[in-house]
Scaffold this motif. Structure first.
Motif, PDB file in Angstrom:
ATOM      1  N   THR A 215       0.857  -1.252  -0.065  1.00  0.00           N
ATOM      2  CA  THR A 215      -0.492  -0.149  -0.443  1.00  0.00           C
ATOM      3  C   THR A 215       0.958   1.392   0.363  1.00  0.00           C
ATOM      4  O   THR A 215       1.717   1.292   0.191  1.00  0.00           O
ATOM      5  CB  THR A 215      -0.787   0.081   1.572  1.00  0.00           C
ATOM      6  OG1 THR A 215       0.109   0.145   2.358  1.00  0.00           O
ATOM      7  CG2 THR A 215      -1.514  -0.525   1.339  1.00  0.00           C
ATOM      8  N   SER A 216       0.393   2.598  -0.190  1.00  0.00           N
ATOM      9  CA  SER A 216       1.272   3.636  -0.583  1.00  0.00           C
ATOM     10  C   SER A 216       1.220   4.335   0.742  1.00  0.00           C
ATOM     11  O   SER A 216       1.382   4.509   1.219  1.00  0.00           O
ATOM     12  CB  SER A 216       0.360   4.211  -1.264  1.00  0.00           C
ATOM     13  OG  SER A 216      -0.684   4.971  -1.215  1.00  0.00           O
ATOM     14  N   GLY A 217       0.263   3.803   1.911  1.00  0.00           N
ATOM     15  CA  GLY A 217      -0.195   4.562   3.380  1.00  0.00           C
ATOM     16  C   GLY A 217      -0.982   5.699   2.927  1.00  0.00           C
ATOM     17  O   GLY A 217      -1.260   5.481   4.257  1.00  0.00           O
ATOM     18  N   LYS A 218      -0.894   6.319   2.219  1.00  0.00           N
ATOM     19  CA  LYS A 218      -1.399   7.352   2.058  1.00  0.00           C
ATOM     20  C   LYS A 218      -3.185   6.982   1.945  1.00  0.00           C
ATOM     21  O   LYS A 218      -3.350   6.176   0.358  1.00  0.00           O
ATOM     22  CB  LYS A 218      -1.849   8.357   0.547  1.00  0.00           C
ATOM     23  CG  LYS A 218      -0.371   9.204   1.005  1.00  0.00           C
ATOM     24  CD  LYS A 218       0.293   9.449   0.003  1.00  0.00           C
ATOM     25  CE  LYS A 218       1.833  10.951   0.367  1.00  0.00           C
ATOM     26  NZ  LYS A 218       2.199  11.831  -0.705  1.00  0.00           N
ATOM     27  N   GLY A 219      -4.017   7.314   2.424  1.00  0.00           N
ATOM     28  CA  GLY A 219      -5.684   7.259   2.563  1.00  0.00           C
ATOM     29  C   GLY A 219      -5.945   7.559   4.201  1.00  0.00           C
ATOM     30  O   GLY A 219      -6.274   7.985   5.379  1.00  0.00           O
ATOM     31  N   ILE A 220      -7.406   7.037   4.080  1.00  0.00           N
ATOM     32  CA  ILE A 220      -8.631   7.338   5.275  1.00  0.00           C
ATOM     33  C   ILE A 220      -7.821   6.710   5.773  1.00  0.00           C
ATOM     34  O   ILE A 220      -7.953   7.993   7.119  1.00  0.00           O
ATOM     35  CB  ILE A 220      -9.620   6.555   4.379  1.00  0.00           C
ATOM     36  CG1 ILE A 220     -10.514   7.126   3.128  1.00  0.00           C
ATOM     37  CG2 ILE A 220     -10.447   6.412   5.524  1.00  0.00           C
ATOM     38  CD1 ILE A 220     -11.668   6.266   2.803  1.00  0.00           C
ATOM     39  N   PHE A 221      -6.993   6.045   6.479  1.00  0.00           N
ATOM     40  CA  PHE A 221      -6.664   5.766   7.295  1.00  0.00           C
ATOM     41  C   PHE A 221      -5.955   5.852   8.405  1.00  0.00           C
ATOM     42  O   PHE A 221      -5.577   6.417   9.215  1.00  0.00           O
ATOM     43  CB  PHE A 221      -5.859   4.181   7.713  1.00  0.00           C
ATOM     44  CG  PHE A 221      -5.604   3.016   8.731  1.00  0.00           C
ATOM     45  CD1 PHE A 221      -6.226   3.404  10.281  1.00  0.00           C
ATOM     46  CD2 PHE A 221      -4.148   2.921   9.063  1.00  0.00           C
ATOM     47  CE1 PHE A 221      -5.791   2.979  11.191  1.00  0.00           C
ATOM     48  CE2 PHE A 221      -3.995   2.242  10.139  1.00  0.00           C
ATOM     49  CZ  PHE A 221      -4.755   2.199  10.714  1.00  0.00           C
ATOM     50  N   ALA A 222      -5.127   6.969   7.474  1.00  0.00           N
ATOM     51  CA  ALA A 222      -4.048   7.890   7.650  1.00  0.00           C
ATOM     52  C   ALA A 222      -4.630   9.278   8.300  1.00  0.00           C
ATOM     53  O   ALA A 222      -3.762  10.280   8.865  1.00  0.00           O
ATOM     54  CB  ALA A 222      -2.630   8.114   5.995  1.00  0.00           C
ATOM     55  N   ALA A 223      -5.199   9.508   7.192  1.00  0.00           N
ATOM     56  CA  ALA A 223      -6.178  10.799   7.595  1.00  0.00           C
ATOM     57  C   ALA A 223      -6.620  10.665   8.482  1.00  0.00           C
ATOM     58  O   ALA A 223      -6.800  11.368   9.375  1.00  0.00           O
ATOM     59  CB  ALA A 223      -7.005  11.580   6.046  1.00  0.00           C
ATOM     60  N   SER A 224      -7.427   9.705   9.393  1.00  0.00           N
ATOM     61  CA  SER A 224      -8.081   9.131   9.854  1.00  0.00           C
ATOM     62  C   SER A 224      -6.864   9.432  11.477  1.00  0.00           C
ATOM     63  O   SER A 224      -7.890  10.333  12.233  1.00  0.00           O
ATOM     64  CB  SER A 224      -8.773   8.656  10.633  1.00  0.00           C
ATOM     65  OG  SER A 224      -9.642   7.928   9.299  1.00  0.00           O
TER      66      SER A 224
END
Length: 284
Positions: free
Chosen positions: A137-146
């Motif tokens: 995964t790139s790591g960037k996404g909903i989880f990181a933002a949350s």
């Protein structure tokens, strides 16, 4: 002389209040005057529920951004509210005075950190950690933002909840202890319910901060205007959509970005109205 001074101060206070109200009214008029006609031109349903955003092809659907904003905000609340509430309880009821003198300024300092710094922290620490946890995964996404937004709302939730807990009369707590309740049960069954109005205010303020955050989310969310299929998927929020495209947008495109701000404003308004109704019902 005293009466003249008092009258003068009343006028000053009234003018300041009128300026504040006028500023809010002017902002609302600007947004609605520019946004509503643009939405009418596209179609409200098509604009709000459309799943494709391609300004170059005159396709404007903010459905993915609405869903992205809801997911990111919900994730931030799920992370930030429990931690913030428990930290407020610790500061109000458990924290030694010496440690309090250190922790309280640190919590206040978190509120003063610019969002761009949080964004850099997310890029350098959170995203690599997610990449290590979930390979491929790139790591960037909903989880990181949350996770990042959960950190950002902590000062708001902690300070508001702590103030509300401290405002509860001490005899509530002592009475529960006298009846045989443990300290933890006295806090969570007596003190916090008595402070629920202030605690809910902190949660609502935190939610407003999360849904309105821009720069930090832009840096870690992935900025993909598509409907996410998992918490690791990249997403684009309403605020990110505005800030990424407003610099070069013209004509209808610019008006629809302002309409996106109108949708965001309505979201925040609905949240506050629901909180007010809930609060009134509980007081009744």
């Amino acid at each position: 002389m005293n009466k003249l001074s008092e009258l003068l101060m009343k006028i000053v206070f009234l003018v300041c209040a009128c300026i504040s109200i006028a500023a809010v009214v002017l902002i609302c008029l600007f947004m609605f005057a520019n946004g509503i006609p643009a939405m009418q031109e596209i179609g409200f349903v098509k604009f709000l529920f459309g799943t494709v955003w391609k300004p170059g092809q005159n396709i404007y659907g903010i459905g993915p951004m609405i869903i992205g904003s809801i997911y990111v905000t919900a994730g931030a609340m799920a992370i930030g509210v429990p931690i913030g509430l428990l930290t407020a309880v610790f500061l109000a009821k458990y924290c030694p005075k010496r440690l309090y003198r250190i922790m309280k300024p640190m919590v206040n300092l978190m509120a003063g950190i610019p969002s761009i710094i949080y964004g850099f922290f997310g890029l350098v620490v959170i995203i690599p950690a997610i990449q290590n946890m979930f390979e491929g995964t790139s790591g960037k996404g909903i989880f990181a933002a949350s996770i990042l937004l959960g950190m950002m709302i902590l000062p708001t939730v902690i300070n508001t909840a702590e103030s509300s807990i401290r405002a509860v009369p001490e005899n509530y707590f002592e009475g529960a202890l006298a009846l045989g309740a443990t300290k933890e049960r006295s806090i969570f069954k007596t003190v916090i319910p008595a402070a629920k109005s202030g605690v809910l205010s902190g949660i609502i303020l935190g939610m407003g901060r999360a849904i309105g955050e821009t720069m930090a989310v832009v840096m870690v969310a992935g900025n993909q205007p598509v409907i996410p299929d998992s918490i690791l998927s990249g997403t684009r929020t309403l605020t990110s959509n505005i800030v990424l495209e407003m610099a070069y947008a013209t004509g209808l495109h610019r008006s629809l970005l302002i309409a996106t701000a109108v949708v965001l404003f309505v979201f925040v308004l609905i949240i506050n109205v629901c909180f007010s109704i809930l609060n009134k019902n509980r007081e009744a």
